[in-house]
Motif scaffolding. Structure first.
Motif, PDB file in Angstrom:
ATOM      1  N   UNK A   1      99.253 -43.783 -74.220  1.00 36.43           N
ATOM      2  CA  UNK A   1      99.751 -43.314 -72.927  1.00 36.43           C
ATOM      3  C   UNK A   1      98.725 -42.364 -72.329  1.00 36.43           C
ATOM      4  N   UNK A   2      98.606 -42.354 -71.012  1.00 40.32           N
ATOM      5  CA  UNK A   2      97.688 -41.430 -70.352  1.00 40.32           C
ATOM      6  C   UNK A   2      98.253 -40.012 -70.308  1.00 40.32           C
ATOM      7  N   UNK A   3      99.505 -39.846 -70.712  1.00 42.13           N
ATOM      8  CA  UNK A   3     100.147 -38.528 -70.714  1.00 42.13           C
ATOM      9  C   UNK A   3     100.243 -37.923 -72.110  1.00 42.13           C
ATOM     10  N   UNK A   4      99.815 -38.673 -73.116  1.00 42.86           N
ATOM     11  CA  UNK A   4      99.895 -38.183 -74.494  1.00 42.86           C
ATOM     12  C   UNK A   4      98.536 -38.301 -75.178  1.00 42.86           C
ATOM     13  N   UNK A   5      98.325 -37.460 -76.164  1.00 41.65           N
ATOM     14  CA  UNK A   5      97.049 -37.464 -76.894  1.00 41.65           C
ATOM     15  C   UNK A   5      96.907 -38.754 -77.702  1.00 41.65           C
ATOM     16  N   UNK A   6      95.704 -39.335 -77.764  1.00 42.28           N
ATOM     17  CA  UNK A   6      95.477 -40.515 -78.595  1.00 42.28           C
ATOM     18  C   UNK A   6      95.714 -40.196 -80.075  1.00 42.28           C
ATOM     19  N   UNK A   7      95.964 -41.238 -80.850  1.00 39.75           N
ATOM     20  CA  UNK A   7      96.195 -41.061 -82.275  1.00 39.75           C
ATOM     21  C   UNK A   7      95.467 -42.132 -83.077  1.00 39.75           C
ATOM     22  N   UNK A   8      95.114 -41.794 -84.316  1.00 41.12           N
ATOM     23  CA  UNK A   8      94.567 -42.790 -85.230  1.00 41.12           C
ATOM     24  C   UNK A   8      95.696 -43.716 -85.691  1.00 41.12           C
ATOM     25  N   UNK A   9      95.437 -45.003 -85.624  1.00 37.26           N
ATOM     26  CA  UNK A   9      96.420 -45.977 -86.083  1.00 37.26           C
ATOM     27  C   UNK A   9      95.742 -46.984 -86.999  1.00 37.26           C
ATOM     28  N   UNK A  10      96.512 -47.520 -87.927  1.00 40.71           N
ATOM     29  CA  UNK A  10      96.013 -48.565 -88.823  1.00 40.71           C
ATOM     30  C   UNK A  10      96.446 -49.910 -88.241  1.00 40.71           C
ATOM     31  N   UNK A  11      95.481 -50.672 -87.730  1.00 36.71           N
ATOM     32  CA  UNK A  11      95.768 -51.933 -87.058  1.00 36.71           C
ATOM     33  C   UNK A  11      95.283 -53.119 -87.885  1.00 36.71           C
ATOM     34  N   UNK A  12      95.797 -54.298 -87.556  1.00 36.69           N
ATOM     35  CA  UNK A  12      95.292 -55.512 -88.176  1.00 36.69           C
ATOM     36  C   UNK A  12      93.860 -55.786 -87.709  1.00 36.69           C
ATOM     37  N   UNK A  13      93.068 -56.361 -88.576  1.00 35.51           N
ATOM     38  CA  UNK A  13      91.691 -56.700 -88.213  1.00 35.51           C
ATOM     39  C   UNK A  13      91.706 -57.771 -87.124  1.00 35.51           C
ATOM     40  N   UNK A  14      91.063 -57.519 -85.980  1.00 40.51           N
ATOM     41  CA  UNK A  14      91.120 -58.489 -84.876  1.00 40.51           C
ATOM     42  C   UNK A  14      90.210 -59.686 -85.127  1.00 40.51           C
ATOM     43  N   UNK A  15      90.551 -60.815 -84.557  1.00 43.18           N
ATOM     44  CA  UNK A  15      89.731 -62.023 -84.641  1.00 43.18           C
ATOM     45  C   UNK A  15      88.996 -62.218 -83.316  1.00 43.18           C
ATOM     46  N   UNK A  16      87.715 -62.494 -83.344  1.00 44.70           N
ATOM     47  CA  UNK A  16      86.981 -62.718 -82.089  1.00 44.70           C
ATOM     48  C   UNK A  16      87.397 -64.019 -81.418  1.00 44.70           C
ATOM     49  N   UNK A  17      87.499 -63.975 -80.098  1.00 47.88           N
ATOM     50  CA  UNK A  17      87.839 -65.161 -79.323  1.00 47.88           C
ATOM     51  C   UNK A  17      86.572 -65.776 -78.736  1.00 47.88           C
ATOM     52  N   UNK A  18      86.731 -66.712 -77.846  1.00 44.72           N
ATOM     53  CA  UNK A  18      85.582 -67.385 -77.237  1.00 44.72           C
ATOM     54  C   UNK A  18      84.640 -66.362 -76.602  1.00 44.72           C
TER      55      UNK A  18
ATOM     56  N   UNK B   1      97.864 -50.609 -74.634  1.00 41.27           N
ATOM     57  CA  UNK B   1      97.082 -49.594 -75.342  1.00 41.27           C
ATOM     58  C   UNK B   1      95.645 -50.073 -75.539  1.00 41.27           C
ATOM     59  N   UNK B   2      94.714 -49.151 -75.764  1.00 46.11           N
ATOM     60  CA  UNK B   2      93.328 -49.535 -75.998  1.00 46.11           C
ATOM     61  C   UNK B   2      92.625 -48.482 -76.847  1.00 46.11           C
ATOM     62  N   UNK B   3      91.448 -48.856 -77.311  1.00 40.04           N
ATOM     63  CA  UNK B   3      90.616 -47.965 -78.106  1.00 40.04           C
ATOM     64  C   UNK B   3      89.387 -47.600 -77.288  1.00 40.04           C
ATOM     65  N   UNK B   4      89.144 -46.323 -77.000  1.00 40.75           N
ATOM     66  CA  UNK B   4      87.930 -45.949 -76.270  1.00 40.75           C
ATOM     67  C   UNK B   4      86.696 -46.091 -77.152  1.00 40.75           C
ATOM     68  N   UNK B   5      85.550 -45.744 -76.589  1.00 39.41           N
ATOM     69  CA  UNK B   5      84.279 -45.914 -77.296  1.00 39.41           C
ATOM     70  C   UNK B   5      83.501 -47.046 -76.663  1.00 39.41           C
ATOM     71  N   UNK B   6      82.666 -46.716 -75.669  1.00 40.73           N
ATOM     72  CA  UNK B   6      82.023 -47.730 -74.842  1.00 40.73           C
ATOM     73  C   UNK B   6      80.781 -48.345 -75.466  1.00 40.73           C
ATOM     74  N   UNK B   7      80.077 -47.584 -76.267  1.00 42.03           N
ATOM     75  CA  UNK B   7      78.838 -48.116 -76.849  1.00 42.03           C
ATOM     76  C   UNK B   7      78.847 -47.887 -78.357  1.00 42.03           C
ATOM     77  N   UNK B   8      78.371 -48.887 -79.073  1.00 38.30           N
ATOM     78  CA  UNK B   8      78.411 -48.815 -80.526  1.00 38.30           C
ATOM     79  C   UNK B   8      77.278 -49.619 -81.135  1.00 38.30           C
TER      80      UNK B   8
END
Length: 324
Positions: A8-25, A56-63
């Motif tokens: 949420x843009x009104x709440x502080x971000x949090x660390x979450x344990x997510x499933x490993x994503x699969x790349x699409x086309x 929801x999303x994960x910030x971090x533009x360059x890696x």
């Protein structure tokens, strides 16, 4: 996988344990070794960036990291390649999905940490000074906000291009960082009158403005006729106000620089620019100026350091510290 999530843009971000994503086309999945922190990430957290993704999303533009999986139409030869990429989001996580066509192969002797901190800062300065302002040898370049990652890159690149560089920053520690990056003259924005100091030094041919507000207005009033004023960002939180008649009378160009947009309308130019920057870094001709390191669990602290403008150089988060 651990990920720093904006729910949420009104709440502080949090660390979450997510499933490993699969790349699409057209995508790859990268094991993130390092991700740089940028001012734009602060805007993302509040939903105020022009390319803010849906929640929801994960910030971090360059890696930077190692490709561990490829989408169905991506060459499998990319797997296990060490790459840097501007993904626009997703960097503050143990794994990230990124467009395959934005991945830049790293020179063997370039670390992940340096590679992660080079793209936005150096890419912005390289495009801004070489293509937008067309900075010429012997011209005077004024850099506002000269102690941050973007500002330090502009100082050094200005010297590489043969300019005389005036660096504006706050306090002696930040001015010393600018001098170490190559600045010929330094101006303390806390104690000096920027307009008077730039005029005394011969006025500006190009202004690189990552600050905005009163500093930008002062530098604008110290421009030579025919100067180019680069609008890079507004770290002060205030938009500058320029009088159009002054712009007209002195033939001053106001030039907007949105580096990330180049990926949409001129991707080949930004790829060529990025490859040049990575090669310069591998040859030790330039530095990513990474001076602050944080783990993924300390992402809040990294963002606070940038928000409070207490950093000098780039801030990098290392989800996989053993690989850096």
């Amino acid at each position: 996988m651990l990920s720093y999530r904006v729910i949420s843009f009104d709440k502080a971000p949090k660390l979450q344990d997510l499933e490993t994503p699969a790349p699409r086309s057209g995508e790859v999945r990268i094991r993130t070794a390092a991700a740089a922190v940028n001012f734009s990430d602060l805007l993302l957290l509040k939903g105020r960036y022009q390319d803010t993704p849906p929640l929801p999303f994960t910030p971090g533009m360059e890696l930077a990291g190692t490709i561990e999986a490829c989408g169905p139409d991506v060459s499998q030869e990319m797997k296990n390649k060490r790459v840097a990429v501007y993904s626009g989001q997703g960097g503050f996580a143990e794994q990230a999905i990124a467009p395959a066509n934005r991945c830049l192969i790293l020179p063997d002797n370039l670390s992940f940490t340096d590679a992660a901190g080079l793209q936005v800062a150096w890419g912005t300065s390289h495009i801004a000074l070489t293509q937008r302002a067309r900075l010429q040898p012997g011209e005077t370049l004024v850099v506002l906000g000269a102690s941050g990652g973007v500002g330090l890159s502009a100082v050094t690149l200005g010297k590489i291009l043969g300019a005389r560089v005036i660096a504006v920053a706050r306090g002696e520690t930040k001015l010393e960082a600018a001098r170490n990056a190559g600045a010929d003259i330094t101006i303390d924005s806390e104690t000096d009158d920027i307009r008077d100091a730039v005029i005394a030094a011969g006025r500006a041919d190009v202004v690189y403005d990552a600050v905005g507000g009163a500093q930008a207005e002062a530098a604008f009033r110290a421009c030579n006729p025919g100067a180019r004023f680069l609008l890079i960002g507004f770290a002060s939180g205030d938009l500058p106000t320029f009088k159009p008649n002054h712009t007209l009378v002195k033939n001053i160009d106001l030039i907007g620089v949105n580096w990330s947009a180049y990926w949409k309308f001129a991707p080949q130019k930004v790829r060529e620019s990025g490859a040049q920057i990575l090669q310069w870094a591998a040859e030790r001709k330039i530095s990513a100026n990474v001076n602050h390191h944080f783990t993924l669990k300390d992402t809040d602290k990294a963002l606070t350091l940038l928000k409070e403008r207490k950093s000098t150089g780039k801030i990098v988060i290392t989800p996989q510290p053993t690989e850096v």
